[in-house]
Motif scaffolding. Structure first.
Motif, PDB file in Angstrom:
ATOM      1  N   UNK A   1       0.828  -1.205   0.000  1.00  0.00           N
ATOM      2  CA  UNK A   1       0.000   0.000   0.000  1.00  0.00           C
ATOM      3  C   UNK A   1       0.853   1.243   0.000  1.00  0.00           C
ATOM      4  N   UNK A   2       1.932   1.239   0.796  1.00  0.00           N
ATOM      5  CA  UNK A   2       2.823   2.402   0.836  1.00  0.00           C
ATOM      6  C   UNK A   2       3.513   2.600  -0.499  1.00  0.00           C
ATOM      7  N   UNK A   3       3.948   1.481  -1.143  1.00  0.00           N
ATOM      8  CA  UNK A   3       4.630   1.602  -2.434  1.00  0.00           C
ATOM      9  C   UNK A   3       3.681   2.166  -3.478  1.00  0.00           C
ATOM     10  N   UNK A   4       2.444   1.667  -3.527  1.00  0.00           N
ATOM     11  CA  UNK A   4       1.473   2.169  -4.499  1.00  0.00           C
ATOM     12  C   UNK A   4       1.182   3.645  -4.239  1.00  0.00           C
ATOM     13  N   UNK A   5       1.085   4.031  -2.973  1.00  0.00           N
ATOM     14  CA  UNK A   5       0.823   5.449  -2.656  1.00  0.00           C
ATOM     15  C   UNK A   5       1.956   6.315  -3.166  1.00  0.00           C
ATOM     16  N   UNK A   6       3.196   5.899  -2.967  1.00  0.00           N
ATOM     17  CA  UNK A   6       4.345   6.693  -3.428  1.00  0.00           C
ATOM     18  C   UNK A   6       4.312   6.843  -4.941  1.00  0.00           C
ATOM     19  N   UNK A   7       4.025   5.744  -5.628  1.00  0.00           N
ATOM     20  CA  UNK A   7       4.056   5.785  -7.087  1.00  0.00           C
ATOM     21  C   UNK A   7       2.859   6.531  -7.682  1.00  0.00           C
ATOM     22  N   UNK A   8       1.713   6.552  -6.978  1.00  0.00           N
ATOM     23  CA  UNK A   8       0.497   7.158  -7.510  1.00  0.00           C
ATOM     24  C   UNK A   8       0.243   8.564  -6.984  1.00  0.00           C
ATOM     25  N   UNK A   9       0.913   8.997  -5.946  1.00  0.00           N
ATOM     26  CA  UNK A   9       0.612  10.270  -5.276  1.00  0.00           C
ATOM     27  C   UNK A   9       0.686  11.452  -6.233  1.00  0.00           C
ATOM     28  N   UNK A  10       1.593  11.495  -7.171  1.00  0.00           N
ATOM     29  CA  UNK A  10       1.780  12.641  -8.064  1.00  0.00           C
ATOM     30  C   UNK A  10       0.856  12.587  -9.284  1.00  0.00           C
ATOM     31  N   UNK A  11       0.265  11.380  -9.512  1.00  0.00           N
ATOM     32  CA  UNK A  11      -0.550  11.215 -10.721  1.00  0.00           C
ATOM     33  C   UNK A  11      -2.045  11.139 -10.427  1.00  0.00           C
ATOM     34  N   UNK A  12      -2.371  10.492  -9.292  1.00  0.00           N
ATOM     35  CA  UNK A  12      -3.751  10.072  -9.044  1.00  0.00           C
ATOM     36  C   UNK A  12      -4.358  10.914  -7.933  1.00  0.00           C
ATOM     37  N   UNK A  13      -5.469  11.595  -8.214  1.00  0.00           N
ATOM     38  CA  UNK A  13      -6.140  12.439  -7.230  1.00  0.00           C
ATOM     39  C   UNK A  13      -6.692  11.619  -6.081  1.00  0.00           C
ATOM     40  N   UNK A  14      -6.950  10.342  -6.305  1.00  0.00           N
ATOM     41  CA  UNK A  14      -7.497   9.501  -5.237  1.00  0.00           C
ATOM     42  C   UNK A  14      -6.466   9.226  -4.148  1.00  0.00           C
ATOM     43  N   UNK A  15      -5.203   9.454  -4.439  1.00  0.00           N
ATOM     44  CA  UNK A  15      -4.135   9.238  -3.463  1.00  0.00           C
ATOM     45  C   UNK A  15      -3.577  10.562  -2.944  1.00  0.00           C
ATOM     46  N   UNK A  16      -4.371  11.642  -3.096  1.00  0.00           N
ATOM     47  CA  UNK A  16      -3.964  12.957  -2.589  1.00  0.00           C
ATOM     48  C   UNK A  16      -5.009  13.439  -1.595  1.00  0.00           C
ATOM     49  N   UNK A  17      -4.704  14.523  -0.926  1.00  0.00           N
ATOM     50  CA  UNK A  17      -5.627  15.078   0.043  1.00  0.00           C
ATOM     51  C   UNK A  17      -4.974  15.235   1.403  1.00  0.00           C
ATOM     52  N   UNK A  18      -5.795  15.459   2.422  1.00  0.00           N
ATOM     53  CA  UNK A  18      -5.248  15.635   3.761  1.00  0.00           C
ATOM     54  C   UNK A  18      -4.503  14.362   4.220  1.00  0.00           C
ATOM     55  N   UNK A  19      -3.546  14.493   5.141  1.00  0.00           N
ATOM     56  CA  UNK A  19      -2.783  13.318   5.605  1.00  0.00           C
ATOM     57  C   UNK A  19      -3.671  12.201   6.131  1.00  0.00           C
ATOM     58  N   UNK A  20      -4.707  12.544   6.890  1.00  0.00           N
ATOM     59  CA  UNK A  20      -5.565  11.494   7.446  1.00  0.00           C
ATOM     60  C   UNK A  20      -6.220  10.686   6.336  1.00  0.00           C
ATOM     61  N   UNK A  21      -6.695  11.406   5.329  1.00  0.00           N
ATOM     62  CA  UNK A  21      -7.347  10.703   4.219  1.00  0.00           C
ATOM     63  C   UNK A  21      -6.362   9.799   3.495  1.00  0.00           C
ATOM     64  N   UNK A  22      -5.142  10.280   3.326  1.00  0.00           N
ATOM     65  CA  UNK A  22      -4.146   9.480   2.594  1.00  0.00           C
ATOM     66  C   UNK A  22      -3.769   8.217   3.382  1.00  0.00           C
ATOM     67  N   UNK A  23      -3.671   8.302   4.716  1.00  0.00           N
ATOM     68  CA  UNK A  23      -3.353   7.126   5.526  1.00  0.00           C
ATOM     69  C   UNK A  23      -4.466   6.093   5.421  1.00  0.00           C
ATOM     70  N   UNK A  24      -5.710   6.575   5.494  1.00  0.00           N
ATOM     71  CA  UNK A  24      -6.848   5.652   5.384  1.00  0.00           C
ATOM     72  C   UNK A  24      -6.852   4.992   4.006  1.00  0.00           C
ATOM     73  N   UNK A  25      -6.507   5.791   2.993  1.00  0.00           N
ATOM     74  CA  UNK A  25      -6.478   5.242   1.629  1.00  0.00           C
ATOM     75  C   UNK A  25      -5.449   4.116   1.507  1.00  0.00           C
TER      76      UNK A  25
END
Length: 941
Positions: A623-647
């Protein structure tokens, strides 16, 4: 001393009348003759002549060859001006007439002539007698034909043989027997010192190779054909067909004529002879075709003498001299002529060295001897050679090459480098098949070519050419048959009271039946020879017999073999030989079991604790690897820190069910997710399969977990009466004998297990695996084995030590296994109505550990590492492109700044890098585009 000599002479007259005696005496004479020597005189000059006296049997193979050799040697020594300068050798012959008594009298008469050395005798028997005289008078005694090994003992310090010691010949024969893997031989020999002592050595060296002399067949010297026929008829009744013949050359051929008439020269027989046979055959010129036909297939040994020009020249001279003096066809050349020739030269060389060292020849009276007026033997004329010990030492230190090879003696006064020819007698004559030496064993090249190489007598280094055996057979004979005395094999069969399907009493013609009996009978049918046999039950039928006692009966020859469920264990193999195992066995523990209760946490059992922990960590990590790779491209992996941790958490664990709702946009993210979903598929499938097995297979438990549990407790243990299990538990596992309860049959087994230790039963039973399979089937699977099999062995048939049947039966058992007949016999006797699972099921057997998936996890980790590396490289490249360019003046001022400012700059740079990482990919591309356009405009200005 006079009394002693008379006693020896009387012994000779009683026991040595038929010995062939030969002795060669060296007699120094000064001036007119021996009368000029005073009792204690000495001379500084060399004697003008040395007389050589020869005492041997004229009419013998060895004597006829030796006589001419002596004459040639005397002529050669006298013609050689480089040795014994001015001293002439003369020779005088006297016939011993093949009589021990006459030979001994002649030897004593020659001793009156002040001898300094003696070459001889021909006979080992007379050698023992004369050696005592040589010891008393300090006269070195050199024998060219006495091969008895005991003559080299410390009892005879003045005895020295110029031929080879029979000790080495017997070692060669023992190696020959071992080469063909024979185990027993019959020794046929003449009953005198030569025959008895040689065969005694053969028995010793065979024992070192796990072989033996089955029977020693001795006959008296000069025995007639009737006595020899009776002797051979008796040995023909024995099982061994390997005959070693050690007799005198003049009468030995009679043995084979008698053996031919008894049918003992055909296929299946092996005849091995010592050097006497080649001595006789070499003396026959030309070879007798009838004798060659008689001896076809015999293997004979002969003293090896290397080929040389001097040897060829000597043989030519010898034959030329023979043609002038004899017309007989049986007085040809043999190897003892070479040894006789070298013996004369050895004395000549030793005398030359002895005189060159300034030594003289003096004699003195022997105070132990006195005159005997009532005897023609004047013992007072027997004088002591004062320099005899020194002269003996000179002989022992000689080192030169003669016709028989290197003449040098070792510390035991034996010739160095003993070697023998090995010849196979064919219709055309003897044919060499190899050589033997104590340096390399058997070889097909002359031994002297191997002396420069390291000694190697290993089995794989032994070579012999093809041998044609009696009956013109090429394949080496088996070497034994069943005795022709009408006695069948006595086979002991345990008279069991339990598990009778293995071996038990029956009313059929054999008297026994069972699984083991059928296997034995099937193996016997495969043997290339008949095996007469009778089965004898061992035991009273009231309880199982002791198998150790049965094995002892076989070792003590009460039985020839033991057939049944006999376990092969180390202690038993010390007394008997076992065949190849025909069934596997081993000790196991049987205990009562009960069904295991279902657990509410069974869903956790498919994975081990380590597997659960690693799997959970990997879900979070992906999950952490996918978040790192998708954070700059995918709006679903962006937002407030709490939302990103839950994601991250949601995405990680939702992939377990392939129900993640977030889409992956980046190429690297999709690649990582694809690999991870494949891993999840494998994990899910394995979990489902393991959980299914755990929930559907009946789980049984027992408070006895194995042998370790029994050892630690004090509860009683049941064993089968008569088997080795009792001794194993007591001697090997140190369990108190009071805890072990012998049980007679299956009913007692089941009763003891059901009652348990509290009601007078047992906690568990220790027995062999084949019995336990039958027990579990008959108990309707109420019991199970617990723990692992803690001994591994098998059942085999026991035979007496070194029995050749053990090897042949092992081969037959292997053939039965290869043809599938063992399995057919097993199904016939050991198929049960209720086939039970042997061991209780353990949930641990169904659990999946990290060990099963580490390869898959490794591949997944490598993919993640590559994806993160590419992502970091791309971010760092973009960061470098976005950094503002500095002018030369700014760069110079920066170099003049202090360290504190440098630190603040590095902090600013790291923050800038984080900002670049956090920005959207589209923003980064827009910034890079604007910076490029600015640089382009600036360049145009």
């Amino acid at each position: 001393m006079g009394f002693f000599v008379m006693i020896r002479v009387r012994d000779v007259s009683m026991g040595l009348m038929f010995l062939c005696v030969s002795a060669l005496w060296v007699l120094p004479i000064e001036g007119a003759g021996r009368e000029s020597f005073s009792r204690n005189s000495s001379s500084s000059s060399l004697p003008s002549s040395v007389n050589v006296g020869a005492l041997f049997t004229y009419d013998s193979f060895i004597g006829r060859a030796a006589k001419l050799a002596f004459m040639v040697a005397i002529d050669d020594v006298n013609a050689d001006q480089s040795i014994l300068r001015g001293t002439k050798l003369n020779i005088v012959f006297q016939d011993a007439n093949c009589s021990g008594f006459v030979g001994t009298m002649g030897a004593l008469q020659l001793m009156e002539n002040k001898v300094v050395a003696a070459i001889g005798p021909q006979s080992s028997g007379i050698g023992h007698i004369i050696s005592h005289v040589a010891n008393e008078l300090h006269v070195p005694l050199l024998s060219f034909a006495a091969t008895d090994p005991t003559l080299s003992s410390l009892q005879y310090p003045y005895f020295l043989r110029t031929t080879q010691n029979d000790y080495f010949q017997m070692n060669a024969i023992a190696d020959f027997v071992s080469y063909f893997r024979w185990r027993e031989v019959v020794a046929i020999f003449v009953d005198d010192e030569y025959g008895r002592n040689g065969i005694s050595v053969l028995g010793d060296v065979l024992a070192k190779k796990r072989a033996k002399i089955l029977y020693k067949a001795a006959f008296t010297p000069g025995a007639d054909n009737s006595s020899i026929s009776d002797l051979l008829a008796s040995v023909n009744l024995m099982e061994s067909r390997i005959f070693v013949v050690h007799v005198n050359p003049d009468s030995g051929l009679n043995i084979y004529s008698v053996a031919k008439s008894l049918g003992m020269m055909g296929s299946g027989y092996v005849w091995i002879t010592t050097d006497w046979l080649l001595t006789a055959l070499d003396s026959m010129e030309p070879l007798d075709p009838k004798a060659m036909d008689l001896l076809q297939g015999v293997v004979a040994f002969r003293h090896y003498t290397p080929e040389s020009d001097n040897k060829k020249l000597f043989k030519a001279r010898w034959k030329n001299l023979r043609s002038k003096e004899s017309l007989k066809s049986d007085d040809g050349f043999n190897s003892y002529a070479l040894y006789a020739y070298d013996s004369v030269w050895l004395v000549a060389h030793a005398l030359d060295v002895f005189f060159s060292q300034g030594n003289t020849v003096t004699f003195s009276n022997d105070p132990n001897l006195r005159n005997t007026n009532d005897s023609n033997i004047k013992l007072s004329k027997l004088n002591i050679f004062n320099e005899g010990e020194r002269f003996l030492q000179v002989i022992l230190e000689m080192n030169y090459t003669g016709l028989t090879g290197q003449i040098e003696f070792n510390s035991e006064k034996n010739r160095i480098n003993p070697a023998y020819d090995i010849l196979n007698i064919k219709s055309t004559g003897p044919q060499r098949v190899g050589y033997w030496s104590n340096h390399t064993g058997f070889s097909v090249v002359p031994p002297e070519t191997l002396y420069s190489k390291p000694s190697n007598t290993s089995a794989k280094n032994q070579r012999l050419n093809e041998i044609i055996w009696p009956g013109e057979v090429i394949k080496p004979p088996r070497g034994w048959v069943f005795p022709d005395n009408g006695k069948p094999l006595k086979i002991g069969v345990p008279n069991r009271v339990s598990y009778k399907n293995y071996a038990s009493k029956d009313k059929n013609p054999l008297g026994v039946k069972g699984y083991c009996i059928d296997i034995f009978e099937a193996a016997v049918q495969l043997l290339p020879y008949p095996v007469p046999r009778t089965y004898i039950l061992y035991g009273d039928g009231k309880k199982n017999p002791s198998y150790d006692n049965l094995i002892s009966e076989v070792a003590e020859n009460s039985f020839d073999a033991a057939v049944g469920d006999v376990t092969i264990i180390t202690n038993r193999t010390k007394f008997v030989d076992f065949t190849q195992p025909f069934i596997e066995s081993g000790l196991v523990v049987v205990a009562p079991v009960k069904g295991a209760k279902s657990s509410p946490w069974s869903f956790l059992k498919p994975f081990t604790i380590e597997m659960w922990a690693v799997t959970g960590a990997l879900f979070l990590f992906v999950g952490a690897v996918i978040w790192i790779l998708e954070h700059r491209f995918n709006e679903e992996f962006r937002g407030p820190p709490r939302r990103q941790i839950i994601t991250v958490f949601w995405f990680s664990f939702s992939t377990m069910f392939f129900s993640h709702r977030e889409n992956t946009v980046s190429t690297l993210g999709r690649f990582v997710l694809l690999v991870w979903l494949f891993v999840v598929l494998i994990i899910n499938s394995s979990y489902t399969a393991s959980l299914t097995s755990i929930l559907t297979v009946q789980q049984l438990t027992s408070r006895i977990e194995g042998m370790d549990t029994l050892i630690a407790s004090n509860e009683p243990i049941g064993v089968q009466d008569g088997t080795f299990a009792w001794k194993y538990l007591v001697n090997e596992l140190n369990i108190a004998p009071s805890r072990i309860i012998p049980l007679k049959d299956e009913e007692e087994y089941l009763s003891a297990l059901q009652r348990g230790p509290r009601d007078g039963g047992v906690a568990a039973i220790v027995d062999e695996l084949p019995y336990i399979k039958a027990l579990l089937s008959n108990s309707n699977c109420k019991f199970r084995t617990v723990g692992q099999e803690f001994t591994r062995t098998g059942w085999g048939f026991a035979f007496q030590r070194d029995s050749p049947l053990a090897v042949d039966m092992s081969t037959a058992i292997l053939q039965l296994a290869e043809e599938g007949k063992l399995e057919k016999i097993r199904k016939k006797w050991l198929t049960y109505d209720h086939e039970c699972t042997m061991q209780i099921s353990d949930t641990e057997n169904y659990q999946i550990s990290v060990q099963s998936f580490w390869g898959l996890f490794l591949i997944c980790g490598i993919v993640w590492f590559i994806a993160l590396t590419l992502f970091c490289w791309k971010v760092f490249w973009q960061y470098q492109r976005l950094r503002p360019e500095e002018s030369d003046g700014v760069r110079a001022r920066s170099e003049e700044a202090g360290s504190s400012r440098g630190k603040s700059l590095r902090t600013v740079s790291f923050k800038d890098l984080i900002k670049v990482v956090d920005k959207r990919e589209a923003e980064i591309k827009e910034m890079l585009k604007e910076k490029s356009s600015k640089k382009l405009k600036a360049g145009q200005r």
